[in-house]
Scaffold this active site. Structure first.
Site, PDB file in Angstrom:
ATOM      1  N   ARG A  29     -21.008   0.163  -4.383  1.00  0.00           N
ATOM      2  CA  ARG A  29     -20.673  -1.251  -4.550  1.00  0.00           C
ATOM      3  C   ARG A  29     -20.448  -1.833  -3.155  1.00  0.00           C
ATOM      4  O   ARG A  29     -19.667  -1.285  -2.388  1.00  0.00           O
ATOM      5  CB  ARG A  29     -19.409  -1.397  -5.399  1.00  0.00           C
ATOM      6  CG  ARG A  29     -18.963  -2.828  -5.640  1.00  0.00           C
ATOM      7  CD  ARG A  29     -19.813  -3.549  -6.654  1.00  0.00           C
ATOM      8  NE  ARG A  29     -19.751  -2.921  -7.968  1.00  0.00           N
ATOM      9  CZ  ARG A  29     -20.590  -3.231  -8.960  1.00  0.00           C
ATOM     10  NH1 ARG A  29     -21.559  -4.123  -8.784  1.00  0.00           N
ATOM     11  NH2 ARG A  29     -20.480  -2.638 -10.141  1.00  0.00           N
ATOM     12  N   ARG A  30     -21.159  -2.907  -2.836  1.00  0.00           N
ATOM     13  CA  ARG A  30     -21.066  -3.452  -1.475  1.00  0.00           C
ATOM     14  C   ARG A  30     -19.630  -3.782  -1.079  1.00  0.00           C
ATOM     15  O   ARG A  30     -19.191  -3.484   0.026  1.00  0.00           O
ATOM     16  CB  ARG A  30     -21.953  -4.689  -1.337  1.00  0.00           C
ATOM     17  CG  ARG A  30     -23.440  -4.357  -1.408  1.00  0.00           C
ATOM     18  CD  ARG A  30     -24.311  -5.574  -1.122  1.00  0.00           C
ATOM     19  NE  ARG A  30     -25.717  -5.257  -1.323  1.00  0.00           N
ATOM     20  CZ  ARG A  30     -26.496  -4.687  -0.422  1.00  0.00           C
ATOM     21  NH1 ARG A  30     -25.990  -4.338   0.747  1.00  0.00           N
ATOM     22  NH2 ARG A  30     -27.768  -4.439  -0.682  1.00  0.00           N
TER      23      ARG A  30
ATOM     24  N   GLU B 211     -28.656   1.347 -11.601  1.00  0.00           N
ATOM     25  CA  GLU B 211     -28.989   2.541 -10.823  1.00  0.00           C
ATOM     26  C   GLU B 211     -28.453   3.802 -11.499  1.00  0.00           C
ATOM     27  O   GLU B 211     -29.161   4.808 -11.620  1.00  0.00           O
ATOM     28  CB  GLU B 211     -28.410   2.414  -9.415  1.00  0.00           C
ATOM     29  CG  GLU B 211     -29.084   1.357  -8.564  1.00  0.00           C
ATOM     30  CD  GLU B 211     -28.398   1.140  -7.229  1.00  0.00           C
ATOM     31  OE1 GLU B 211     -28.887   0.312  -6.437  1.00  0.00           O
ATOM     32  OE2 GLU B 211     -27.365   1.801  -6.969  1.00  0.00           O
TER      33      GLU B 211
END
Length: 199
Positions: free
Chosen positions: A12-13, A82
């Site tokens: 998660r960015r 993903e």
């Protein structure tokens, strides 16, 4: 994106990007061909490149930063996509929990429930190098085991093929022997008939 991806790093960015980059760089230094989307993506369709990289990889590393899975309740969330794709492809999933991660959210989608069954590595900042060495050791062990399994499967396949060929030749040889014996048995019968006609 380079060919032959071995390890895919998902994150998660918000809260996970720096850790993911560090993990990817360390893996590269250890000789693992690693996909980290911030560095590996080319121009083109984002989703196709992501799925292609997951298809190629052996190991799928998920960085569990604080709130990393909270948005996975949304069907269109990319981290969820993903993970789901990696699970559907039977990839070996490795969970790396970092400071701030407490537990899986209660509303984790059923499609991701497999994550709850996986024991995760905890990257403690105080013992970061030791934790990472443990991860590398596991990755090498997995590859060694995978190679041994492939060799065993190949050996068994060759053994089975050899056994089949042996039995085919054995049965074929017996058929020829039986045919020859039948032919020999018929020779006296023919001679007897000839004698009767001559007589």
């Amino acid at each position: 994106m380079s060919k032959g991806v071995q390890v895919f790093v998902s994150y998660r960015r918000e809260g996970g990007r720096d850790i993911a980059r560090n993990v990817a760089e360390r893996l590269l230094l250890k000789g693992f061909n690693t996909f980290f989307d911030y560095d590996s993506l080319r121009d083109g369709k984002f989703n196709e490149q992501i799925y292609e990289a997951i298809d190629q990889c052996d190991d799928f590393i998920l960085i569990l930063s604080e709130h990393a899975l909270d948005r996975c309740v949304n069907a269109d969330d990319w981290v969820r996509s993903e993970i789901e794709y990696a699970i559907s492809k039977g990839k070996h999933i490795i969970l790396l929990a970092v400071e701030g991660f407490i537990d899986f959210p209660e509303n984790l989608p059923s499609e991701l429930s497999e994550l709850r069954t996986i024991q995760y590595h905890y990257l403690d900042n105080r013992f970061y190098d030791d934790c990472f060495r443990h991860l590398i050791r596991d990755l090498y062990a997995l590859r060694t085991r995978s190679k041994l399994i492939k060799i065993l499967v190949l050996f068994l396949a060759v053994l089975l093929l050899g056994t089949i060929i042996f039995w085919v030749f054995l049965v074929s040889g017996k058929d020829k022997q039986v045919t020859a014996e039948v032919s020999l048995l018929r020779v006296p019968e023919i001679e007897t008939l000839l004698e009767c006609k001559v007589g």
